[in-house]
Design a protein around this motif. Structure first.
Motif, PDB file in Angstrom:
ATOM      1  N   PRO A  40     -15.465  -8.556   3.409  1.00  0.00           N
ATOM      2  CA  PRO A  40     -15.831  -7.262   3.996  1.00  0.00           C
ATOM      3  C   PRO A  40     -17.201  -7.264   4.661  1.00  0.00           C
ATOM      4  N   PHE A  41     -18.157  -8.000   4.061  1.00  0.00           N
ATOM      5  CA  PHE A  41     -19.472  -8.055   4.686  1.00  0.00           C
ATOM      6  C   PHE A  41     -19.390  -8.768   6.037  1.00  0.00           C
ATOM      7  N   GLY A  42     -18.614  -9.848   6.098  1.00  0.00           N
ATOM      8  CA  GLY A  42     -18.421 -10.533   7.376  1.00  0.00           C
ATOM      9  C   GLY A  42     -17.778  -9.623   8.410  1.00  0.00           C
ATOM     10  N   GLN A  43     -16.805  -8.822   7.974  1.00  0.00           N
ATOM     11  CA  GLN A  43     -16.183  -7.855   8.886  1.00  0.00           C
ATOM     12  C   GLN A  43     -17.202  -6.830   9.382  1.00  0.00           C
ATOM     13  N   SER A  44     -18.090  -6.401   8.495  1.00  0.00           N
ATOM     14  CA  SER A  44     -19.106  -5.436   8.901  1.00  0.00           C
ATOM     15  C   SER A  44     -20.060  -6.040   9.930  1.00  0.00           C
ATOM     16  N   LEU A  47     -18.178  -6.037  13.155  1.00  0.00           N
ATOM     17  CA  LEU A  47     -18.072  -4.685  13.718  1.00  0.00           C
ATOM     18  C   LEU A  47     -19.408  -4.211  14.277  1.00  0.00           C
ATOM     19  N   SER A  48     -20.500  -4.658  13.667  1.00  0.00           N
ATOM     20  CA  SER A  48     -21.818  -4.224  14.143  1.00  0.00           C
ATOM     21  C   SER A  48     -22.136  -4.763  15.533  1.00  0.00           C
ATOM     22  N   ALA A  58     -11.968  -2.217  20.652  1.00  0.00           N
ATOM     23  CA  ALA A  58     -13.413  -2.444  20.566  1.00  0.00           C
ATOM     24  C   ALA A  58     -13.893  -3.261  21.751  1.00  0.00           C
ATOM     25  N   THR A  59     -15.114  -2.986  22.182  1.00  0.00           N
ATOM     26  CA  THR A  59     -15.735  -3.745  23.269  1.00  0.00           C
ATOM     27  C   THR A  59     -17.030  -4.361  22.761  1.00  0.00           C
ATOM     28  N   GLN A 271     -18.617   6.443  15.374  1.00  0.00           N
ATOM     29  CA  GLN A 271     -19.461   5.353  15.880  1.00  0.00           C
ATOM     30  C   GLN A 271     -19.440   4.224  14.847  1.00  0.00           C
ATOM     31  N   VAL A 272     -18.297   3.551  14.762  1.00  0.00           N
ATOM     32  CA  VAL A 272     -18.090   2.572  13.700  1.00  0.00           C
ATOM     33  C   VAL A 272     -19.034   1.376  13.866  1.00  0.00           C
ATOM     34  N   GLY A 273     -19.226   0.910  15.091  1.00  0.00           N
ATOM     35  CA  GLY A 273     -20.124  -0.216  15.313  1.00  0.00           C
ATOM     36  C   GLY A 273     -21.545   0.099  14.897  1.00  0.00           C
TER      37      GLY A 273
END
Length: 302
Positions: A40-44, A47-48, A58-59, A271-273
């Protein structure tokens, strides 16, 4: 020859089972850690680096979301609020806990067990319950304002959680109330391990209560102080429950903190990113502060 070489290589190893067997013992825990924390941290982190509203494609954003942490006032403010709250969530509980532990270790009073239990009670209660109770106490018609009016200090009454100036300190006081009991219990446990001979030697040298505390009790409690600071700093920086229940980041963004900002940006403004960048920044801040506290204490002990 080959057998002799293998025997020598085996003897050079550390005693016990081969290291590979040791890794097998901790493999289940590593798998759980990787699946539920590292992945999950890698996914975050990924996403950031994206512009994403949670629904459309996503762009890439590059480092734009991280640059905004320093350039956007609405993102800088939550981190500044969190650092200010550390005074209430970490510094004050540790200071008050040290004072209470010093007094309790010297003075024997009836009902001391009950007193300790009452101070530690906030650690047992869910923070949701704590937030609801304190929201009622600090309401415009709550217990605090009613008490001030009853004693003739009605001019001091105010909507504590709705005042731009007092909302953040009011939330901080709640954090101080929650954390003080934990620090006190840690320090009392540590004080019991300090040899009595050190106190006797200090008294023979003419040390008073203050000097005895500074020269014997405080140095003996350094490990407990490090633990208390680590726990309270982490709790203060990842604080979400109390903010959400008491103020929801208001008035305006006067009490917004990074953990609440993650929720607000991800689930309320899509604003997920940006939310992921705030979460990663908070993780880095917690890591830096906790490592710094640990290194400072280890350096002093050395």
């Amino acid at each position: 020859m080959k057998y002799t070489a293998l025997t020598r290589a085996y003897r050079r190893r550390a005693p016990g089972e081969p290291r590979a067997i040791g890794y097998l013992y901790i493999l289940p825990a590593l798998i759980v850690y990787a699946v539920f924390l590292l992945y999950p941290f890698g996914q975050s982190v990924w996403l950031s680096s994206q512009h994403w509203d949670g629904l459309t494609v996503a762009t890439p954003a590059g480092f734009d979301n991280y640059r905004a942490l320093f350039s956007d006032p609405s993102l800088r403010a939550p981190f500044l609020h969190a650092l200010l709250l550390l005074v209430f969530y970490a510094a004050l509980p540790v200071a008050i806990g040290l004072l209470l532990a010093a007094v309790m270790s010297r003075v024997r009073v009836r009902g001391m067990t009950f007193f300790r239990t009452v101070l530690f009670l906030p650690q047992v209660l869910a923070l949701i319950v704590v937030g609801v109770a304190w929201r009622s106490i600090l309401a415009p018609d709550g217990l605090l304002n009613d008490t001030l009016r009853a004693v003739g200090l009605g001019g001091l009454a105010r909507p504590w959680l709705g005042d731009y100036t007092w909302a953040l300190p009011a939330v901080g006081v709640i954090g101080t109330w929650v954390g003080t009991g934990l620090c006190m219990v840690l320090f009392l446990a540590g004080a019991q391990r300090i040899p009595r001979e050190l106190y006797e030697a200090a008294r023979m040298d003419g040390a008073g209560p203050l000097r005895e505390f500074l020269t014997v009790t405080l140095p003996g409690l350094r490990p407990q102080i490090a633990v208390a600071l680590t726990l309270t700093i982490v709790a203060g920086l990842r604080n979400f429950d109390l903010i959400y229940i008491t103020t929801s980041g208001g008035p305006g963004n006067a009490t917004s903190v990074p953990a609440y900002e993650v929720y607000h940006r991800a689930f309320e403004t899509n604003q997920v990113g940006s939310a992921a960048a705030v979460g990663v920044g908070l993780t880095v801040l917690i890591f830096v502060l906790t490592v710094t506290v640990s290194r400072l204490v280890e350096g002093r002990r050395a």
